[in-house]
Design a protein around this motif. Structure first.
Motif, short mmCIF file in Angstrom:
data_model
loop_
_atom_site.label_atom_id
_atom_site.label_comp_id
_atom_site.label_asym_id
_atom_site.label_seq_id
_atom_site.Cartn_x
_atom_site.Cartn_y
_atom_site.Cartn_z
N GLU A 1 0.85 -1.19 0.00
CA GLU A 1 0.00 0.00 0.00
C GLU A 1 0.89 1.24 0.00
OE1 GLU A 1 -4.15 -1.16 2.27
OE2 GLU A 1 -2.67 0.01 3.35
N ALA A 2 0.32 2.35 -0.46
CA ALA A 2 1.02 3.63 -0.46
C ALA A 2 0.07 4.73 -0.03
CB ALA A 2 1.58 3.94 -1.85
N MET A 3 0.64 5.80 0.48
CA MET A 3 -0.15 6.99 0.82
C MET A 3 0.70 8.23 0.62
SD MET A 3 -0.20 6.64 4.99
CE MET A 3 -0.32 8.29 5.61
N LYS A 4 0.04 9.33 0.35
CA LYS A 4 0.72 10.61 0.16
C LYS A 4 0.85 11.29 1.51
CE LYS A 4 0.14 14.99 -2.30
NZ LYS A 4 -0.73 15.67 -3.28
N VAL A 5 2.06 11.79 1.79
CA VAL A 5 2.29 12.59 2.98
C VAL A 5 3.05 13.84 2.55
CG1 VAL A 5 2.28 10.64 4.59
CG2 VAL A 5 4.44 11.36 3.57
N GLU A 6 2.87 14.91 3.29
CA GLU A 6 3.59 16.15 3.02
C GLU A 6 4.54 16.38 4.18
OE1 GLU A 6 2.10 20.55 2.82
OE2 GLU A 6 1.73 19.59 0.88
N VAL A 7 5.81 16.59 3.85
CA VAL A 7 6.86 16.74 4.86
C VAL A 7 7.52 18.10 4.66
CG1 VAL A 7 8.97 15.72 5.80
CG2 VAL A 7 7.23 14.24 4.78
N ASP A 8 7.75 18.80 5.77
CA ASP A 8 8.42 20.10 5.70
C ASP A 8 9.89 19.91 5.42
OD1 ASP A 8 6.12 21.59 6.24
OD2 ASP A 8 6.38 21.36 8.40
N GLY A 9 10.35 20.51 4.33
CA GLY A 9 11.77 20.46 3.97
C GLY A 9 12.41 21.81 4.15
#
Length: 115
Positions: free
Chosen positions: A16-24
């Motif tokens: 399975e996969a999911m989208k995550v947003e990470v602060d860079g």
């Protein structure tokens, strides 16, 4: 920046996969967080290098993710394209499992053979 919490280990089943947003360091980074068939964790850019669509919406099979739009496949371990029409790799980010916490560091990219 350092590795950041993106989910818990119970949030994704194998393949399975999911989208995550990470602060860079240069702003938010969209990441496709995926588990391979053996349960290993991987983080790659969520943006397909061919069609600029979300890889996390694609199918995960073994250690591959397939782009849902044109069928390009990417190796979750290296980011290398394995199926046309994509010809450029996508960035791969280190994943750390700390208990039941899954952490990703988008300020470091992993190259083949280093993880």
């Amino acid at each position: 920046m350092t590795a950041q919490l993106v989910c818990s280990t119970g949030d994704l089943a194998p393949e399975e996969a999911m989208k995550v947003e990470v602060d860079g360091a240069n702003g938010p980074v969209e990441v496709a967080l995926a588990r391979d068939a053996d349960g290993g964790w991987h983080a790659i850019s969520d943006v397909c290098s061919h069609g600029a669509v979300s890889l996390s919406d694609g199918e995960v099979e073994g250690c591959l993710v397939e782009c849902w739009l044109h069928g390009s496949q990417f190796d979750l371990r290296t980011g290398a394209p394995l199926q046309l029409p994509a010809m450029r790799p996508v960035p791969v980010y280190p994943v750390t499992i700390d208990g039941d916490r899954v952490l990703v560091d988008v300020d470091v990219t992993v190259t083949a053979g280093t993880h």
